[in-house]
Design a protein around this motif. Sequence first.
Motif, mmCIF file in Angstrom:
data_model
loop_
_atom_site.group_PDB
_atom_site.id
_atom_site.type_symbol
_atom_site.label_atom_id
_atom_site.label_comp_id
_atom_site.label_asym_id
_atom_site.label_seq_id
_atom_site.Cartn_x
_atom_site.Cartn_y
_atom_site.Cartn_z
ATOM 1 N N LEU A 196 0.820 -1.214 0.000
ATOM 2 C CA LEU A 196 0.000 0.000 0.000
ATOM 3 C C LEU A 196 0.856 1.268 0.000
ATOM 4 C CD1 LEU A 196 -2.856 -1.110 2.420
ATOM 5 C CD2 LEU A 196 -2.941 -0.933 -0.070
ATOM 6 N N ASP A 197 1.951 1.282 0.742
ATOM 7 C CA ASP A 197 2.847 2.436 0.737
ATOM 8 C C ASP A 197 3.469 2.643 -0.633
ATOM 9 O OD1 ASP A 197 2.333 3.085 3.346
ATOM 10 O OD2 ASP A 197 4.197 2.226 4.149
ATOM 11 N N ARG A 245 2.129 1.826 -3.548
ATOM 12 C CA ARG A 245 1.089 2.382 -4.420
ATOM 13 C C ARG A 245 0.903 3.873 -4.154
ATOM 14 N NH1 ARG A 245 -3.861 -1.948 -4.639
ATOM 15 N NH2 ARG A 245 -2.816 -3.455 -5.981
ATOM 16 N N LYS A 246 0.915 4.252 -2.905
ATOM 17 C CA LYS A 246 0.761 5.663 -2.549
ATOM 18 C C LYS A 246 1.929 6.482 -3.099
ATOM 19 C CE LYS A 246 -0.181 8.846 1.150
ATOM 20 N NZ LYS A 246 -1.425 9.461 0.810
ATOM 21 N N SER A 302 1.385 7.087 -6.719
ATOM 22 C CA SER A 302 0.329 8.077 -6.890
ATOM 23 C C SER A 302 0.845 9.493 -6.626
ATOM 24 C CB SER A 302 -0.830 7.740 -5.950
ATOM 25 O OG SER A 302 -1.871 8.639 -6.125
ATOM 26 N N VAL A 303 1.657 9.638 -5.601
ATOM 27 C CA VAL A 303 2.234 10.950 -5.277
ATOM 28 C C VAL A 303 3.153 11.413 -6.403
ATOM 29 C CG1 VAL A 303 3.850 12.126 -3.724
ATOM 30 C CG2 VAL A 303 1.992 10.755 -2.786
ATOM 31 N N HIS A 339 1.064 12.606 -9.314
ATOM 32 C CA HIS A 339 0.480 13.890 -8.967
ATOM 33 C C HIS A 339 1.494 15.017 -9.162
ATOM 34 C CE1 HIS A 339 -2.021 16.730 -6.785
ATOM 35 N NE2 HIS A 339 -1.003 17.000 -5.988
ATOM 36 N N THR A 396 -7.562 12.210 -3.770
ATOM 37 C CA THR A 396 -7.538 10.750 -3.910
ATOM 38 C C THR A 396 -6.235 10.142 -3.435
ATOM 39 O OG1 THR A 396 -6.721 10.872 -6.190
ATOM 40 C CG2 THR A 396 -9.116 10.832 -5.869
ATOM 41 N N ILE A 397 -5.261 10.989 -3.138
ATOM 42 C CA ILE A 397 -3.961 10.463 -2.672
ATOM 43 C C ILE A 397 -4.030 10.145 -1.198
ATOM 44 C CG2 ILE A 397 -1.536 11.047 -2.319
ATOM 45 C CD1 ILE A 397 -1.606 12.578 -4.896
#
Length: 151
Positions: free
Chosen positions: A25-26, A28-29, A32-33, A36, A150-151
């Motif tokens: 999960l980290d 994926r985040k 995403s960051v 962005h 969404t982040i």
Amino acid sequence: MDAATIGIVGGLAGVLLGAFLTYVLDRRKAVSVRLHESRIEAYKLFAATAMEYRRAVMDQWFEDHQLQESTDDDEVHRTRSSAWSAYYGVRLLTEDQRLGESGRQILDRITALKDVANREELNRLGEDCRDEVDGFVELARADVEVASKTI
């Protein structure tokens, strides 16, 4: 196996599974960051290069109408190329079709500046281009805000 051994093995399995899920999960985040941040940079780059291209085309207009000393024609080509590159970066990074359409319209309007007949029309259309770049930035800002949530 006795109950204590089963408890220890179960606890270890739970800790390992939790650590693995946290890692996934980290990761994926983090992706995403990065996306962005790339969007923000692409939008900023496009707006900056579109304005630089606009300036070069307007300088070319003055040169063509002998109102200014000659400039190198390569500058218009260089800035146009940079603006189109930035435009494609925006198109690649956004899901908002309005941003792509807005960017394309800006580039088309800037290109049309070279064909205006007089200085008043050049000034008016130059201001229209600036307003369109401002509209693009507002669309991009809204897209960045939505992505931030969404982040």
